[in-house]
Each structure stands twice: as structure tokens, then as C-alpha cells.
Design an enzyme around this catalytic site. Structure first.
Site, PDB file in Angstrom:
ATOM      1  N   ASP A  11       0.808  -1.223   0.000  1.00  0.00           N
ATOM      2  CA  ASP A  11       0.000   0.000   0.000  1.00  0.00           C
ATOM      3  C   ASP A  11       0.842   1.275   0.000  1.00  0.00           C
ATOM      4  O   ASP A  11       0.556   2.229   0.729  1.00  0.00           O
ATOM      5  CB  ASP A  11      -0.965   0.010   1.190  1.00  0.00           C
ATOM      6  N   LYS A  31       0.575  -7.682 -14.424  1.00  0.00           N
ATOM      7  CA  LYS A  31       0.640  -7.948 -12.980  1.00  0.00           C
ATOM      8  C   LYS A  31       1.131  -9.372 -12.784  1.00  0.00           C
ATOM      9  O   LYS A  31       0.530 -10.326 -13.281  1.00  0.00           O
ATOM     10  CB  LYS A  31      -0.746  -7.769 -12.361  1.00  0.00           C
ATOM     11  N   GLU A  93       4.389  -5.372 -12.692  1.00  0.00           N
ATOM     12  CA  GLU A  93       4.159  -4.946 -11.309  1.00  0.00           C
ATOM     13  C   GLU A  93       4.164  -6.142 -10.380  1.00  0.00           C
ATOM     14  O   GLU A  93       3.459  -7.125 -10.597  1.00  0.00           O
ATOM     15  CB  GLU A  93       2.824  -4.195 -11.173  1.00  0.00           C
ATOM     16  N   GLY A  96       2.756  -6.582  -3.404  1.00  0.00           N
ATOM     17  CA  GLY A  96       3.327  -6.268  -2.104  1.00  0.00           C
ATOM     18  C   GLY A  96       4.752  -5.760  -2.180  1.00  0.00           C
ATOM     19  O   GLY A  96       5.143  -5.089  -3.130  1.00  0.00           O
TER      20      GLY A  96
END
Length: 203
Positions: A11, A31, A93, A96
Site C-alpha cells: 500500500d 501484474k 508490477e 506487495g
């Protein structure tokens, strides 16, 4: 060129920065592992509709660490064997942070190390943020992974920047918060301009 976007922590704005880079540099998006819904693919699609988005390498329904999700859903895969899309302009990407589990035995940094992809680290400033950023930089250096630079997302702090630049000898660019599509695009263009001026990335 293919670049890997890693986060210093969960985040920290990694997906928003990924969307900004795809928009600004006309990169395709991939991803590596998606855990939970809504998906990051959907967020990229919303922010930058013209970006080519490949299906995620692994998609799990459980919004948790991939090693938990794959066991709960009885999904078996070798994270190091996730194939990358055949694209010459690809942004990959991670999920986490660098040591987020990739599967039941490996972490995200193990994939990055195996492929030796140039990496852009995304971090944010919060209590403990500098620690997470510097630990991530040290981990990348220890694996001899090419680190192009650091992008600070969300709130900005010149004092924090100065310390990290001095300590880690790294170039820092910035992606500020946005509130609607127009500000996202404007901030993405500012990020591109700053990165090009710093020599962090040119596509």
C-alpha cells in the site's frame, strides 16, 4: 524495454505509479500475481484506458499473501516459471513488497533476481517508511539487481528525500496524489518530465 515495479511495502501507491508510467511512457502492463478483487488490472484500465493490459500471471481470489491464497484455493504453480508477455515495452508490477511470498517457497525478489530486470522502487513516507525504503534498496543491491531509481508516492517531504538521497545515493522522482482523471494525467506527465530530467528512465 521491460521494467519491474517493486514496492518498499504494501500500500505505498505502487499500482497508481504503475498506471502513471504506463500512461506517460506508453508501456504495456502485466501484474505478476493478483491476489483478491477488485484487481489491479481493473484499476489500471480505469486510470489509463488506452494501455494494453495482459492477463495477470497468476490470479488468486483470496486477498492475502499469495502463498496463503494458493494453498487455500488449492492452486499449484512455480512462481519463477510465470511466463512474461512478449512485449518490447512492458511494465511488470509485483505484489506487495520485495519479500512478499511469490509462491510457497519463493519471494517477489527471487523472480526479479532470476530475470535481472531493471527495477524502479516505489516508496511512501510514513512512520518506518525510510527504514523500509533503505532495506529494499540494500536488498536490491545485494542481489545486483539494476535499480533505476526511487519514486515517492502520496505525501512528499524534502527532508525525507534529502536523507535518502544522501544515504543511498539514489535518484528520487515524485508522484503526488490525484483526485480525478485530469489530475492523474497531469501528475503522470510531471512524473515523466522529472524522471527524464534525472535520467531515471527514458522510453
Amino acid at each position: 524495454m521491460r521494467i519491474f515495479i517493486a514496492g518498499s511495502h504494501t500500500d505505498v501507491g505502487k499500482t497508481s505509479v504503475s498506471a502513471a508510467l504506463c500512461y506517460a511512457f506508453n508501456l504495456d502492463y502485466f501484474k505478476l500475481v493478483q491476489a483478491g478483487i477488485p484487481t489491479d488490472n481493473q484499476r489500471i484500465q480505469t486510470l489509463t484506458p488506452k494501455t494494453k493490459i495482459y492477463p495477470s500471471g497468476i490470479t488468486l481470489q483470496t486477498p492475502a499473501s499469495p502463498h496463503i491464497g494458493m494453498q487455500k484455493e488449492k492452486v499449484h504453480y512455480d512462481g519463477l516459471k510465470i511466463p512474461l508477455p512478449k512485449s518490447d515495452n512492458l511494465l511488470i508490477e509485483s505484489a506487495g513488497g520485495l519479500f512478499t511470498p511469490l509462491d510457497t517457497q519463493k519471494c517477489m525478489i527471487d523472480f526479479l533476481s532470476a530475470y535481472q530486470l531493471p527495477c524502479i522502487l516505489v516508496g511512501a513516507y510514513y512512520l518506518g517508511g525510510i527504514n523500509h525504503i533503505l532495506l529494499s534498496i540494500e536488498a536490491l543491491k545485494a542481489r545486483k539487481i539494476p535499480l533505476l531509481g526511487l519514486i515517492i508516492s502520496k505525501e512528499q517531504s524534502q527532508q525525507m528525500d534529502t536523507f535518502i538521497e544522501s544515504y543511498a545515493k539514489i535518484k528520487i522522482a515524485h508522484f503526488t496524489e490525484y483526485h480525478h482523471q485530469a489530475s492523474f494525467q497531469a501528475n503522470a506527465k510531471k512524473l515523466k518530465f522529472e524522471m527524464q530530467n534525472l535520467g531515471i528512465f527514458r522510453a
